[in-house]
Enzyme design. Structure first.
Site, PDB file in Angstrom:
ATOM      1  N   CYS A   1       7.024 -15.326  -2.328  1.00 25.99           N
ATOM      2  CA  CYS A   1       5.837 -16.073  -1.878  1.00 25.99           C
ATOM      3  C   CYS A   1       5.424 -17.105  -2.924  1.00 25.99           C
ATOM      4  CB  CYS A   1       4.693 -15.102  -1.586  1.00 25.99           C
ATOM      5  SG  CYS A   1       3.167 -15.909  -1.087  1.00 25.99           S
TER       6      CYS A   1
ATOM      7  N   CYS B   1       1.656 -17.497  -3.310  1.00 24.34           N
ATOM      8  CA  CYS B   1       1.037 -16.410  -4.087  1.00 24.34           C
ATOM      9  C   CYS B   1       1.341 -16.567  -5.580  1.00 24.34           C
ATOM     10  CB  CYS B   1       1.575 -15.048  -3.653  1.00 24.34           C
ATOM     11  SG  CYS B   1       1.537 -14.772  -1.880  1.00 24.34           S
ATOM     12  N   ASP B   2       2.592 -16.858  -5.920  1.00 20.75           N
ATOM     13  CA  ASP B   2       3.032 -16.721  -7.305  1.00 20.75           C
ATOM     14  C   ASP B   2       3.417 -18.030  -8.001  1.00 20.75           C
ATOM     15  OD1 ASP B   2       2.692 -13.980  -7.094  1.00 20.75           O
ATOM     16  OD2 ASP B   2       4.720 -13.657  -6.338  1.00 20.75           O
TER      17      ASP B   2
HETATM   18  C1  FAD Z   1       4.488  -9.112  -3.776  1.00 23.01           C
HETATM   19  C2  FAD Z   1       3.448  -9.828  -2.955  1.00 23.01           C
HETATM   20  C3  FAD Z   1       2.477 -10.575  -3.591  1.00 23.01           C
HETATM   21  C4  FAD Z   1       1.507 -11.222  -2.844  1.00 23.01           C
HETATM   22  N1  FAD Z   1       0.540 -11.936  -3.496  1.00 23.01           N
HETATM   23  C5  FAD Z   1      -0.456 -12.520  -2.791  1.00 23.01           C
HETATM   24  C6  FAD Z   1      -1.495 -13.207  -3.458  1.00 23.01           C
HETATM   25  O1  FAD Z   1      -1.513 -13.326  -4.688  1.00 23.01           O
HETATM   26  N2  FAD Z   1      -2.471 -13.771  -2.704  1.00 23.01           N
HETATM   27  C7  FAD Z   1      -2.474 -13.683  -1.325  1.00 23.01           C
HETATM   28  O2  FAD Z   1      -3.406 -14.182  -0.683  1.00 23.01           O
HETATM   29  N3  FAD Z   1      -1.488 -13.044  -0.672  1.00 23.01           N
HETATM   30  C8  FAD Z   1      -0.491 -12.457  -1.360  1.00 23.01           C
HETATM   31  N4  FAD Z   1       0.523 -11.814  -0.706  1.00 23.01           N
HETATM   32  C9  FAD Z   1       0.532 -11.846   0.773  1.00 23.01           C
HETATM   33  C10 FAD Z   1      -0.475 -10.820   1.322  1.00 23.01           C
HETATM   34  O3  FAD Z   1      -0.245  -9.581   0.702  1.00 23.01           O
HETATM   35  C11 FAD Z   1      -0.324 -10.701   2.823  1.00 23.01           C
HETATM   36  O4  FAD Z   1      -0.486 -11.973   3.424  1.00 23.01           O
HETATM   37  C12 FAD Z   1      -1.358  -9.740   3.402  1.00 23.01           C
HETATM   38  O5  FAD Z   1      -1.248  -8.472   2.788  1.00 23.01           O
HETATM   39  C13 FAD Z   1      -1.215  -9.584   4.906  1.00 23.01           C
HETATM   40  O6  FAD Z   1      -2.170  -8.670   5.308  1.00 23.01           O
HETATM   41  P1  FAD Z   1      -2.026  -7.852   6.657  1.00 23.01           P
HETATM   42  O7  FAD Z   1      -3.228  -6.981   6.712  1.00 23.01           O
HETATM   43  O8  FAD Z   1      -1.758  -8.762   7.776  1.00 23.01           O
HETATM   44  O9  FAD Z   1      -0.699  -6.970   6.514  1.00 23.01           O
HETATM   45  P2  FAD Z   1      -0.148  -6.004   5.382  1.00 23.01           P
HETATM   46  O10 FAD Z   1      -0.817  -6.192   4.098  1.00 23.01           O
HETATM   47  O11 FAD Z   1       1.330  -6.163   5.456  1.00 23.01           O
HETATM   48  O12 FAD Z   1      -0.526  -4.547   5.938  1.00 23.01           O
HETATM   49  C14 FAD Z   1       0.140  -3.998   7.031  1.00 23.01           C
HETATM   50  C15 FAD Z   1      -0.389  -2.593   7.263  1.00 23.01           C
HETATM   51  O13 FAD Z   1       0.127  -2.092   8.492  1.00 23.01           O
HETATM   52  C16 FAD Z   1       0.479  -0.739   8.314  1.00 23.01           C
HETATM   53  N5  FAD Z   1       1.450  -0.380   9.352  1.00 23.01           N
HETATM   54  C17 FAD Z   1       2.633  -0.961   9.645  1.00 23.01           C
HETATM   55  N6  FAD Z   1       3.238  -0.302  10.652  1.00 23.01           N
HETATM   56  C18 FAD Z   1       2.416   0.725  11.005  1.00 23.01           C
HETATM   57  C19 FAD Z   1       2.474   1.770  11.965  1.00 23.01           C
HETATM   58  N7  FAD Z   1       3.515   1.927  12.784  1.00 23.01           N
HETATM   59  N8  FAD Z   1       1.455   2.674  12.025  1.00 23.01           N
HETATM   60  C20 FAD Z   1       0.376   2.518  11.223  1.00 23.01           C
HETATM   61  N9  FAD Z   1       0.260   1.534  10.307  1.00 23.01           N
HETATM   62  C21 FAD Z   1       1.272   0.671  10.189  1.00 23.01           C
HETATM   63  C22 FAD Z   1       0.997  -0.671   6.881  1.00 23.01           C
HETATM   64  O14 FAD Z   1       0.964   0.654   6.393  1.00 23.01           O
HETATM   65  C23 FAD Z   1      -0.010  -1.585   6.187  1.00 23.01           C
HETATM   66  O15 FAD Z   1      -1.157  -0.854   5.830  1.00 23.01           O
HETATM   67  C24 FAD Z   1       1.508 -11.148  -1.423  1.00 23.01           C
HETATM   68  C25 FAD Z   1       2.496 -10.397  -0.764  1.00 23.01           C
HETATM   69  C26 FAD Z   1       3.456  -9.739  -1.515  1.00 23.01           C
HETATM   70  C27 FAD Z   1       4.511  -8.923  -0.804  1.00 23.01           C
END
Ligand code: FAD
Length: 332
Positions: free
Chosen positions: A139, A142-143
């Protein structure tokens, strides 16, 4: 005999990343007593990283796991219930929607918020895994900022890879795009911008063989490449390596139940979180292949809770009105 427990709520949230927890905070404060099924990664993707510098509200650098712990506590503080379970089956054909956890528990929701996220695709190299967070990332938004003034490389040939390379020129004087073919898949306009940029060079027909660790605290220092045509091995200097070969939205569970777009993301009506199934809403990375940030996930999580609340309000109003009409007809 296994005892199955049924958990019922007006708003069921699937996923506990920034999208799901924000939906839970707004849903709880709207009186919908949400249940959050957390899944295998409580807190979501941000729990896998360290420094977060772009989430508004914090003057100092914060840690991803800390931020997600705060979000969960905030959601619990306002009344959301957390379930440590993973959903393995869904029935969205009637309401309440019915989801089954992997231990057999049943979750019923008058509305459902899908916030299961998306995972970056990786090359699958051992050195890539070992250097994640120490030079290797998926990303640039992000980084990228952490590589100010340093040499970086992007691996990939689609829109995301080209966008990431262009974005990184804001920070880095030397950006290399590494692509395993001799043409890019990215849209023409992006390709034109890429080729016109003096700070980006493209290495064609090259695959990454290894991310090279400098030892000690150095992290990534070089990337070893193999030429896909000649087989020749070479190395380039790089402090940051950004793998941009796509994402997997976590939507397998919903295939055939909710409309997905051509890339497998949950399709939502523009400007809303409404899906093809009335009462089912989607937010965060599972419905977003463009921004993929914690703040946008949180923002659409808020939208999902508001959409769910309005959906229930409208439905209750419609029931009350039709009940009044029935009574009026009966009285005639
Ligand atoms: C290494 C890394 C660094 C990052 N750094 C940044 C940053 O500095 N700043 C920034 O803004 N963004 C950053 N991001 C991006 C950011 O983390 C994501 O955009 C954000 O987390 C997305 O949020 P979300 O809630 O949509 O999904 P996610 O955070 O992916 O959460 C998905 C959730 O769904 C759950 N889930 C999936 N399938 C099931 C199921 N079948 N049953 C029940 N639960 C389920 C998982 O357990 C999880 O809790 C980074 C991402 C990564 C990987």
């Amino acid at each position: 005999m296994t005892l199955m427990t049924i958990h019922s709520t007006r708003m069921l949230v699937l996923g506990s990343g920034p999208a799901g927890l924000s939906a839970a905070i707004y849903g709880a404060r709207a009186g919908m007593e949400p249940i959050v099924v957390q899944g295998i990664q409580p807190g979501g993707q941000l729990t896998t990283t360290t420094d977060v510098e772009n989430y508004p509200g914090f003057a100092e650098v914060i840690q991803g796991p800390w931020l997600m712990d705060q979000m969960q506590r905030q959601a619990e503080h306002v009344g959301a219930r957390m379930m440590w379970d993973t959903v393995v089956e869904v029935d969205l054909s009637r309401r309440p929607f019915r989801l089954i956890g992997d231990g057999g528990d049943v979750y019923e929701g008058d509305t459902l918020v899908i916030s299961t996220g998306a995972q970056a695709k990786w090359l699958g190299l051992e050195s890539e895994h070992a250097l994640k967070g120490k030079g290797v990332s998926a990303c640039a938004t992000c980084d990228g900022f952490f590589y100010r003034g340093k040499k970086v490389a992007v691996i990939g040939g689609g829109n995301t890879a080209v966008e990431e390379a262009l974005y990184l020129t804001n920070h880095s004087p030397e950006v290399t795009l590494i692509h395993r073919r001799d043409t890019l898949r990215a849209e023409r306009i992006l390709q034109e911008r890429l080729h016109a940029h003096p700070g980006i060079r493209v290495l064609w027909n090259k695959e990454v063989r290894e991310f090279v660790d400098g030892g000690g605290n150095a992290g990534l220092v070089q990337i070893e490449l193999v030429d896909t045509v000649t087989g020749e091995i070479s190395r380039i200097d790089a402090d940051g390596g950004f793998v941009a070969i796509g994402h997997h939205p976590a939507t397998e569970l919903f295939r055939g139940h909710v409309a997905l777009d051509e890339d497998g993301y949950v399709a939502v009506e523009a400007g809303t979180t409404r899906t093809s199934v009335p009462g089912v809403f989607a937010c965060g990375d599972v419905a977003d292949k463009v921004y993929r940030q914690a703040i946008t996930a949180a923002g659409t999580g808020c939208m999902a809770a508001l959409d769910a609340e309005r959906f229930l309000q409208a439905e209750e109003f419609a029931h009350a009105t039709s009940a009044d009409e029935d009574m009026a007809i009966a009285a005639e």
